[in-house]
Design a protein around this motif. Structure first.
Motif, PDB file in Angstrom:
ATOM      1  N   GLY A 323     -25.536  29.446 -40.806  1.00 58.02           N
ATOM      2  CA  GLY A 323     -24.221  28.830 -40.851  1.00 58.02           C
ATOM      3  C   GLY A 323     -23.129  29.753 -40.350  1.00 58.02           C
ATOM      4  O   GLY A 323     -23.347  30.941 -40.082  1.00 58.02           O
ATOM      5  N   GLU A 326     -18.775  28.945 -45.348  1.00 53.93           N
ATOM      6  CA  GLU A 326     -19.253  28.528 -46.666  1.00 53.93           C
ATOM      7  C   GLU A 326     -18.074  28.246 -47.591  1.00 53.93           C
ATOM      8  O   GLU A 326     -16.981  28.810 -47.426  1.00 53.93           O
ATOM      9  N   HIS A 345     -22.497  25.841 -43.771  1.00 54.62           N
ATOM     10  CA  HIS A 345     -22.625  24.876 -42.673  1.00 54.62           C
ATOM     11  C   HIS A 345     -22.548  25.610 -41.343  1.00 54.62           C
ATOM     12  O   HIS A 345     -21.810  26.592 -41.198  1.00 54.62           O
ATOM     13  N   ALA A 351     -25.863  20.312 -38.012  1.00 54.42           N
ATOM     14  CA  ALA A 351     -25.543  20.394 -39.444  1.00 54.42           C
ATOM     15  C   ALA A 351     -26.579  21.171 -40.253  1.00 54.42           C
ATOM     16  O   ALA A 351     -26.958  20.778 -41.353  1.00 54.42           O
ATOM     17  N   GLY A 353     -27.689  24.622 -42.392  1.00 52.25           N
ATOM     18  CA  GLY A 353     -27.004  25.432 -43.393  1.00 52.25           C
ATOM     19  C   GLY A 353     -27.801  25.433 -44.674  1.00 52.25           C
ATOM     20  O   GLY A 353     -29.039  25.453 -44.659  1.00 52.25           O
TER      21      GLY A 353
END
Length: 405
Positions: A323, A326, A345, A351, A353
């Motif tokens: 990611g 956060e 993410h 998408a 994460g």
């Protein structure tokens, strides 16, 4: 030999002689005691308290010696601190003075009482020492992330770690078990404060610079066939600058801090297991007081990976998995229970994460400090360890955590 005589005054003369001898002996004893007492200060200065202790056969001289030694320990030009008890109500005589030892200094160099556990300040203020009244001063060791030991069970284990970089894929699979133990150690220290903002009141904001270190290990404790190896260990040092705020927001929220950090994370392994990356991040945090011991806090971070050459990049595309941002929320229900949720993410359409949900419960016997807690944690996604940065896992852990010590 006693010679008998018929002199009628002989007994009287003998008694008078004995009285004179007794008086002479008493006078000599007093003189010797006085000489010992007057010599005691000189010996106590030269030999210390040991000389006084050796005078146990003469309590008067020993007391004088100890008083003289105690006075000699005071700084030059100062006077002993002596308290005199009130006069005896029956005899009218004043009691003997008592020598008081110097008081211990409990203040910081700037005159403020030491201590960052003051409950009048919010959780974020105490954790990051955002105000002068919640300051613990520099170079004290404090907790960062939870220090914990936990049993871990997962839906899969990475027996053949891989990476797109050349030479970073394991060719012979390991025989790891899905049940293992996770150990985490996390500490930090404040190395500077009051660089851009400071004040004299306890409510005054104070910015700070911190150094933190977190180490997380997965230990195959239940894998006797492989001699219980450590499957992987991640090391994460970082430097963080914290700037405090006290900005009121709608709904009773308050914006408390902004931060800038530099983070390195690596597993210290050789090829083909070597994984590492560096990043710089921005952070901010808000909180809301719910009354009593209840509170809510939200902390957000967004980061940018520092570029590496293709030849030295152990894990290309790591930000697409772990990611780029956060949000971590903590709901402190009371002194006993807390719930935490962390969402990462990739900030891309795929998408990727992770999501981590955690419940902590303090022992009721230590609820006032609540440092040692039972925890249950559920993790789903990428990056619970660096070697698994590109492998999705669902992980349940149960254990003990030490927080905010």
């Amino acid at each position: 030999m006693v010679t008998m005589t018929n002199d009628p005054l002989a007994p009287t003369r003998m008694a008078f002689g004995l009285l004179c001898l007794a008086a002479l002996a008493t006078s000599t004893a007093h003189a010797q005691s006085g000489n010992a007492a007057s010599a005691a200060p000189e010996r106590s200065h030269k030999l210390g308290w040991q000389a006084c202790h050796a005078m146990g056969n003469d309590p008067t001289a020993q007391l004088a010696c100890f008083k003289s030694w105690a006075a000699s320990q005071l700084p030059a030009g100062s006077e002993p601190n002596v308290a005199t008890a009130p006069a005896n109500a029956e005899t009218g005589q004043t009691s003997t003075g008592i020598l008081l030892l110097p008081t211990v200094n409990t203040e910081a160099p700037d005159g403020k009482k030491i201590g960052c556990r003051d409950q009048q300040y919010s959780a974020l203020s105490r954790f990051w020492e955002l105000q002068r009244g919640s300051d613990c001063d520099t170079f004290g060791l404090r907790s960062y992330r939870p220090t914990s030991v936990a049993w871990v069970g997962s839906d899969s284990v990475n027996n053949q770690p891989s990476s797109p970089s050349a030479g970073h894929t394991v060719t012979t699979p390991f025989n790891y078990k899905r049940a293992e133990t996770r150990l985490q150690l996390s500490v930090r220290t404040k190395v500077a404060k009051g660089l851009l903002t400071s004040g004299t009141s306890d409510d005054a904001n104070s910015d700070s610079v911190w150094i933190g270190y977190t180490q997380q290990s997965y230990w195959q404790l239940f894998n006797g066939a492989m001699s219980r190896p450590f499957r992987t260990t991640d090391h994460e040092p970082e430097v963080i600058y914290i700037y405090p705020h006290q900005i009121d927001l709608p709904g009773g929220w308050k914006y408390r801090l902004s931060g800038l950090g530099l983070n390195h994370q690596s597993n210290g392994q050789s090829l083909p297991l070597s994984r590492s990356w560096n990043r710089v991040y921005l952070m901010g945090a808000v909180e809301k007081d719910l009354g009593g011991d209840a509170s809510l806090s939200l902390q957000g971070r967004v980061w940018q990976r520092l570029r590496e050459s293709s030849g030295s990049d152990d894990n290309p595309g790591i930000s697409d998995f772990i990611g780029r941002a956060e949000v971590a929320g903590l709901w402190q229900l009371n002194k006993i229970h807390s719930l935490g949720l962390t969402v990462r993410h990739s900030l891309k359409s795929d998408a990727r994460g992770s999501v981590k949900l955690e419940w902590m419960k303090a022992s009721t016997a230590i609820a006032n400090s609540a440092s040692l807690r039972y925890h249950v944690q559920l993790f789903s996604g990428y990056g619970d360890s660096l070697v698994d940065y590109n492998r999705r896992r669902n992980v349940l852990s149960v254990g003990l955590s030490l927080v905010d010590w």
